[in-house]
Scaffold this active site. Structure first.
Site, mmCIF file in Angstrom:
data_model
loop_
_atom_site.group_PDB
_atom_site.id
_atom_site.type_symbol
_atom_site.label_atom_id
_atom_site.label_comp_id
_atom_site.label_asym_id
_atom_site.label_seq_id
_atom_site.Cartn_x
_atom_site.Cartn_y
_atom_site.Cartn_z
ATOM 1 C CG ASN A 20 -0.807 -0.250 2.450
ATOM 2 O OD1 ASN A 20 -0.249 -1.270 2.836
ATOM 3 N ND2 ASN A 20 -1.164 0.681 3.293
ATOM 4 C CG ASP A 21 -0.143 3.965 2.892
ATOM 5 O OD1 ASP A 21 -1.049 3.413 2.264
ATOM 6 O OD2 ASP A 21 -0.261 4.343 4.075
ATOM 7 C CB SER A 82 2.328 5.406 6.531
ATOM 8 O OG SER A 82 1.894 4.496 5.550
ATOM 9 N NE ARG A 140 -4.109 5.188 10.284
ATOM 10 C CZ ARG A 140 -5.309 4.934 10.799
ATOM 11 N NH1 ARG A 140 -5.458 4.794 12.112
ATOM 12 N NH2 ARG A 140 -6.361 4.837 10.019
HETATM 13 N N1 DQQ Z 1 -2.247 2.660 5.803
HETATM 14 C C1 DQQ Z 1 -3.012 3.818 6.000
HETATM 15 C C2 DQQ Z 1 -2.139 4.625 6.918
HETATM 16 C C3 DQQ Z 1 -1.443 3.622 7.736
HETATM 17 C C4 DQQ Z 1 -1.216 2.547 6.791
HETATM 18 C C5 DQQ Z 1 -3.323 4.479 4.688
HETATM 19 C C6 DQQ Z 1 -1.195 1.184 7.349
HETATM 20 O O1 DQQ Z 1 -2.845 5.444 7.756
HETATM 21 O O2 DQQ Z 1 -0.283 4.084 8.370
HETATM 22 O O3 DQQ Z 1 -3.429 3.569 3.649
HETATM 23 O O4 DQQ Z 1 -0.764 0.328 6.297
#
Ligand code: DQQ
Length: 471
Positions: A20-21, A82, A140
């Site tokens: 993901n990110d 992230s 976060r």
């Molecule tokens: N994914 C979210 C973030 C987090 C992460 C956004 C966890 O807030 O830190 O996609 O994988």
């Protein structure tokens, strides 16, 4: 995974499993580093690590060993979520969110002593707990910058009953932080000009020309889209003047992160999430793609836009040109262009009364087709996915981007197709990023259609794009 027609070829993604990110984007010496949220165990979001890749040009990437893994018993025991990377007076330093079930989110830090390959975690969380006087949803994701001789940091959160927020902290050494209040609190009850949700994830904050820009990913039980706010930053508070979606593909352009690079540009990558069922994703064995590298700019109408960096043109291979001319209203007119890994560039005048469309990834009978349509009266560009796949388990909702054209201004489209990924850039001021999963092997056609009145094609060209993995 070779032979999977949905797998992109000229966008970054790990060899397999879940991504993901984008995280920790940084230019270090001559090398660009891209870290990312990664689950090495499979194509699902759990027990997140930081994957790592490096590049000399932002186009071609080398996979590197995993950079961060959860530490059993630590604040990140259930995930290294992230964060960002900074240069701490010569020491590459990561600030990230440690995640622990059921829902503890704690700011953590790690330093590399071997050129950003392996990372030594700071033994303690750098902030023990969120500010006690706030009733928070989430705590976060980080952006960190130098200001007035010290470090500043934003952490994403939401204030229950109010809206998304970003909390400002300041520090002399990245390890001890003082809370400076919310930089901004959104209003989840406000829907105009755009709803900003209950929690802001993945904040990014930077100067762009004379303005400051805050980018946040809007969350409310699920990811919605990314917003950009442009406005004034003074005394630790931000007053947005303009707020809008950063990309009109909604959840398919999420959690973007930027980095300033030495030539003065601000480069952005966003996570382009899948748009098909969990079962289909597990069967594929991979999930998530990075957008093309984009440059953040101020568009002519004052919106913040992120456009493909100029170097993306280096990926263009064999080209095909379509002669200029009139498209009469009626059935779609097929062009000689076909393919699943293309860039298309089209300049056309839509009918003043009516609409015009570009059919993409279309089967000869039109049963499968993704339709990019400009409605002149409503001044809206729509990416219609309703017929994009004959598969039953894909997302079919349409994306809409408002795009008023000035008098005499043609519609200018750059469309990037790469397996299941589509990125559309219109008139250097709007982008729509999404996913499509055509299943028919003959769904590669490109056609033009006019409705109501003729459309006039001024120029149209397409290029086969390079395979950055070279296989
Ligand atoms: N994914 C979210 C973030 C987090 C992460 C956004 C966890 O807030 O830190 O996609 O994988």
């Amino acid at each position: 995974m070779t032979g999977d027609p949905h797998r992109p070829r000229y966008h970054f993604l790990p060899p397999a499993n879940w991504m993901n990110d984008p995280n920790g984007l940084i230019q270090w010496g001559e090398t660009f580093h891209l870290f990312y949220q990664y689950n090495p165990a499979g194509a699902y979001h759990r027990h997140i690590h930081w994957g790592h890749a490096t590049s000399a040009d932002l186009l071609y990437w080398q996979h590197q060993p995993i950079a961060l893994s959860p530490t059993p018993g630590g604040p990140d025991a259930d995930g290294c979520w992230s964060g960002c990377a900074v240069n701490d007076h010569g020491a590459p330093t990561i600030i990230y969110t440690g995640f622990r079930l059921p829902d503890a989110q704690t700011p953590c830090l790690a330093v590399s002593h071997d050129g950003l390959l392996t990372w030594q975690k700071w033994p303690e969380p750098i902030i023990a707990a969120p500010p006690p006087d706030l009733d928070l949803l989430g705590f976060r994701d980080h952006t960190v910058w130098r200001e007035d001789g010290r470090w500043s940091m934003l952490i994403g959160a939401g204030i229950r009953g109010q809206g998304g927020t970003v909390l400002l902290y300041r520090s002399a050494d990245l390890r001890h932080w003082e809370y400076g209040g919310p930089l901004l609190i959104g209003d989840a009850g406000q829907f105009d000009p755009v709803w900003t949700g209950t929690l802001w994830e993945c904040p990014d904050f930077f100067a762009l020309g004379a303005d400051n820009v805050l980018i946040c990913s809007v969350w409310d039980q699920r990811p919605y889209y990314t917003i950009a706010m442009r406005g004034d930053y003074r005394d630790g508070r931000f007053a947005p003047q303009v707020t809008h979606k950063l990309d009109y593909g909604d959840a398919h352009f999420y959690a973007p992160q930027t980095m300033p690079i030495r030539d003065g540009r601000r480069i952005m990558f966003g996570w382009v999430m899948e748009g098909r069922s969990e079962a289909a994703v597990l069967a594929a064995g991979w999930a998530g793609v990075m957008s093309l590298p984009r440059e953040v700019r101020l568009a002519s109408d004052g919106q913040v836009v992120a456009l493909p960096i100029a170097e993306v043109r280096q990926l263009r291979g064999m080209g095909k040109r379509v002669s200029p001319g009139c498209i009469m209203p009626g059935a779609p007119q097929w062009t000689p262009i076909r393919g699943a890994h293309l860039e298309l560039e089209i300049t056309l005048f839509p009918p003043a009364q009516g609409a015009c469309s570009v059919w993409l990834r279309a089967s000869p009978d039109g049963d499968e087709a993704t339709i990019l349509r400009y409605d002149s009266a409503r001044a809206i560009l729509t990416l219609d996915r309703s017929r994009s796949s004959l598969a039953s388990d894909v997302w079919r909702d349409a994306h809409h981007a408002p795009l008023p054209l000035a008098a005499g201004e043609p519609l200018h489209l750059r469309v990037f197709l790469d397996g299941s990924l589509i990125e559309v850039f219109a008139n250097d001021r709007r982008s729509i990023t999404s996913r499509i999963y055509p299943v028919r092997p003959d769904s590669g056609g490109v056609a033009l259609q006019a409705e109501g009145n003729p459309a006039e094609v001024v120029a149209m060209q397409a290029w086969e794009m390079a395979d950055i993995w070279g296989d």
